[in-house]
Motif scaffolding. Structure first.
Motif, mmCIF file in Angstrom:
data_model
loop_
_atom_site.group_PDB
_atom_site.id
_atom_site.type_symbol
_atom_site.label_atom_id
_atom_site.label_comp_id
_atom_site.label_asym_id
_atom_site.label_seq_id
_atom_site.Cartn_x
_atom_site.Cartn_y
_atom_site.Cartn_z
ATOM 1 N N LEU A 15 0.837 -1.200 0.000
ATOM 2 C CA LEU A 15 0.000 0.000 0.000
ATOM 3 C C LEU A 15 0.872 1.251 0.000
ATOM 4 O O LEU A 15 0.651 2.170 -0.788
ATOM 5 C CB LEU A 15 -0.935 0.018 1.213
ATOM 6 C CG LEU A 15 -1.705 1.325 1.431
ATOM 7 C CD1 LEU A 15 -2.806 1.467 0.388
ATOM 8 C CD2 LEU A 15 -2.280 1.390 2.825
ATOM 9 N N ARG A 16 1.880 1.284 0.875
ATOM 10 C CA ARG A 16 2.788 2.433 0.961
ATOM 11 C C ARG A 16 3.558 2.622 -0.340
ATOM 12 O O ARG A 16 3.629 3.734 -0.877
ATOM 13 C CB ARG A 16 3.767 2.240 2.127
ATOM 14 C CG ARG A 16 4.782 3.358 2.262
ATOM 15 C CD ARG A 16 5.807 3.100 3.358
ATOM 16 N NE ARG A 16 6.425 1.800 3.334
ATOM 17 C CZ ARG A 16 7.412 1.442 2.495
ATOM 18 N NH1 ARG A 16 7.870 2.278 1.605
ATOM 19 N NH2 ARG A 16 7.923 0.231 2.566
ATOM 20 N N ILE A 17 4.096 1.558 -0.888
ATOM 21 C CA ILE A 17 4.907 1.635 -2.101
ATOM 22 C C ILE A 17 4.076 2.075 -3.302
ATOM 23 O O ILE A 17 4.454 2.988 -4.042
ATOM 24 C CB ILE A 17 5.600 0.283 -2.364
ATOM 25 C CG1 ILE A 17 6.656 0.025 -1.288
ATOM 26 C CG2 ILE A 17 6.213 0.237 -3.757
ATOM 27 C CD1 ILE A 17 7.149 -1.416 -1.229
ATOM 28 N N VAL A 18 2.937 1.447 -3.497
ATOM 29 C CA VAL A 18 2.097 1.770 -4.662
ATOM 30 C C VAL A 18 1.511 3.178 -4.538
ATOM 31 O O VAL A 18 1.490 3.932 -5.514
ATOM 32 C CB VAL A 18 0.986 0.709 -4.847
ATOM 33 C CG1 VAL A 18 -0.029 1.141 -5.879
ATOM 34 C CG2 VAL A 18 1.608 -0.630 -5.233
ATOM 35 N N THR A 19 1.062 3.557 -3.347
ATOM 36 C CA THR A 19 0.513 4.898 -3.154
ATOM 37 C C THR A 19 1.581 5.957 -3.418
ATOM 38 O O THR A 19 1.325 6.946 -4.104
ATOM 39 C CB THR A 19 -0.062 5.054 -1.731
ATOM 40 O OG1 THR A 19 -1.048 4.044 -1.518
ATOM 41 C CG2 THR A 19 -0.689 6.417 -1.530
ATOM 42 N N GLY A 20 2.778 5.735 -2.901
ATOM 43 C CA GLY A 20 3.876 6.669 -3.150
ATOM 44 C C GLY A 20 4.222 6.758 -4.627
ATOM 45 O O GLY A 20 4.425 7.848 -5.169
ATOM 46 N N PHE A 21 4.277 5.610 -5.301
ATOM 47 C CA PHE A 21 4.599 5.607 -6.728
ATOM 48 C C PHE A 21 3.550 6.348 -7.553
ATOM 49 O O PHE A 21 3.888 7.153 -8.420
ATOM 50 C CB PHE A 21 4.747 4.166 -7.239
ATOM 51 C CG PHE A 21 4.948 4.090 -8.721
ATOM 52 C CD1 PHE A 21 6.157 4.472 -9.288
ATOM 53 C CD2 PHE A 21 3.932 3.657 -9.551
ATOM 54 C CE1 PHE A 21 6.339 4.421 -10.665
ATOM 55 C CE2 PHE A 21 4.105 3.602 -10.924
ATOM 56 C CZ PHE A 21 5.317 3.980 -11.487
ATOM 57 N N LEU A 22 2.277 6.088 -7.276
ATOM 58 C CA LEU A 22 1.216 6.758 -8.032
ATOM 59 C C LEU A 22 1.236 8.263 -7.790
ATOM 60 O O LEU A 22 1.021 9.054 -8.715
ATOM 61 C CB LEU A 22 -0.145 6.168 -7.678
ATOM 62 C CG LEU A 22 -0.363 4.718 -8.103
ATOM 63 C CD1 LEU A 22 -1.683 4.188 -7.561
ATOM 64 C CD2 LEU A 22 -0.288 4.563 -9.611
ATOM 65 N N PHE A 23 1.516 8.670 -6.563
ATOM 66 C CA PHE A 23 1.602 10.098 -6.233
ATOM 67 C C PHE A 23 2.789 10.731 -6.951
ATOM 68 O O PHE A 23 2.678 11.824 -7.501
ATOM 69 C CB PHE A 23 1.729 10.245 -4.714
ATOM 70 C CG PHE A 23 1.299 11.570 -4.181
ATOM 71 C CD1 PHE A 23 0.014 12.047 -4.369
ATOM 72 C CD2 PHE A 23 2.172 12.346 -3.439
ATOM 73 C CE1 PHE A 23 -0.387 13.272 -3.849
ATOM 74 C CE2 PHE A 23 1.785 13.564 -2.909
ATOM 75 C CZ PHE A 23 0.501 14.030 -3.122
ATOM 76 N N LEU A 24 3.913 10.034 -6.961
ATOM 77 C CA LEU A 24 5.095 10.487 -7.671
ATOM 78 C C LEU A 24 4.775 10.708 -9.150
ATOM 79 O O LEU A 24 5.220 11.690 -9.747
ATOM 80 C CB LEU A 24 6.186 9.424 -7.508
ATOM 81 C CG LEU A 24 7.505 9.536 -8.215
ATOM 82 C CD1 LEU A 24 8.564 8.821 -7.387
ATOM 83 C CD2 LEU A 24 7.474 8.953 -9.594
ATOM 84 N N CYS A 25 3.987 9.816 -9.736
ATOM 85 C CA CYS A 25 3.610 9.948 -11.152
ATOM 86 C C CYS A 25 2.806 11.219 -11.397
ATOM 87 O O CYS A 25 2.980 11.873 -12.435
ATOM 88 C CB CYS A 25 2.822 8.724 -11.610
ATOM 89 S SG CYS A 25 3.839 7.256 -11.783
ATOM 90 N N HIS A 26 1.943 11.598 -10.461
ATOM 91 C CA HIS A 26 1.192 12.852 -10.609
ATOM 92 C C HIS A 26 2.153 14.043 -10.668
ATOM 93 O O HIS A 26 1.959 14.973 -11.454
ATOM 94 C CB HIS A 26 0.201 13.044 -9.458
ATOM 95 C CG HIS A 26 -1.016 12.205 -9.561
ATOM 96 N ND1 HIS A 26 -2.063 12.519 -10.388
ATOM 97 C CD2 HIS A 26 -1.365 11.053 -8.943
ATOM 98 C CE1 HIS A 26 -3.007 11.588 -10.275
ATOM 99 N NE2 HIS A 26 -2.597 10.695 -9.403
ATOM 100 N N GLY A 27 3.188 14.008 -9.839
ATOM 101 C CA GLY A 27 4.179 15.078 -9.850
ATOM 102 C C GLY A 27 4.995 15.095 -11.125
ATOM 103 O O GLY A 27 5.270 16.161 -11.687
ATOM 104 N N SER A 28 5.379 13.925 -11.620
ATOM 105 C CA SER A 28 6.188 13.888 -12.840
ATOM 106 C C SER A 28 5.390 14.344 -14.060
ATOM 107 O O SER A 28 5.947 14.949 -14.974
ATOM 108 C CB SER A 28 6.782 12.492 -13.072
ATOM 109 O OG SER A 28 5.812 11.576 -13.478
#
Length: 124
Positions: A15-28
């Motif tokens: 949950l932590r890893i996927v949520t962080g990755f998806l959020f990172l994608c919004h920033g990129s």
């Protein structure tokens, strides 16, 4: 559903890893137009949100100071919900397009409260 008890920590880590990755994608997307093009011109507030999404998303994903990063990300999503979505006429997320902001807000709040867990740089 007792059989899931042994998977609580790995499921939380995912949950932590996927949520962080998806959020990172919004920033990129906002900052680099990658992996998709951002449909609007960046304003200072949107640029700040993109930086927070990129940095906090990466920190949450790897579990580095994830409590602080998740708390900041949660606050960012609360601000996004109230400034952008809530002002669209209806207070309900399903009617104003704020479902994702609300979900991120509470997912990050949970991560901030729970900490990094296993599979993280700051694992204990």
């Amino acid at each position: 559903m007792k059989f899931l008890d042994r998977f609580v920590e790995p499921i939380y880590a995912l949950l932590r890893i996927v949520t962080g990755f998806l959020f990172l994608c919004h920033g990129s997307v906002k900052l680099f137009n990658w992996p998709a093009a951002y449909p609007r011109e960046l304003e200072p507030l949107t640029t700040a949100a993109g930086v927070i999404e990129l940095v906090a998303g990466a920190m949450v994903m790897v579990g580095l100071f994830s409590r602080y990063a998740a708390f900041i990300a949660s606050g960012t999503m609360a601000v996004a919900y109230w400034m952008v979505h809530h002002s669209m006429g209806t207070p309900l997320p399903i009617g104003n397009g704020g479902t994702l902001s609300a979900l991120y807000c509470f997912a990050f709040l949970y991560i901030a409260a729970r900490g990094p867990g296993i599979w993280s740089v700051n694992a204990k």
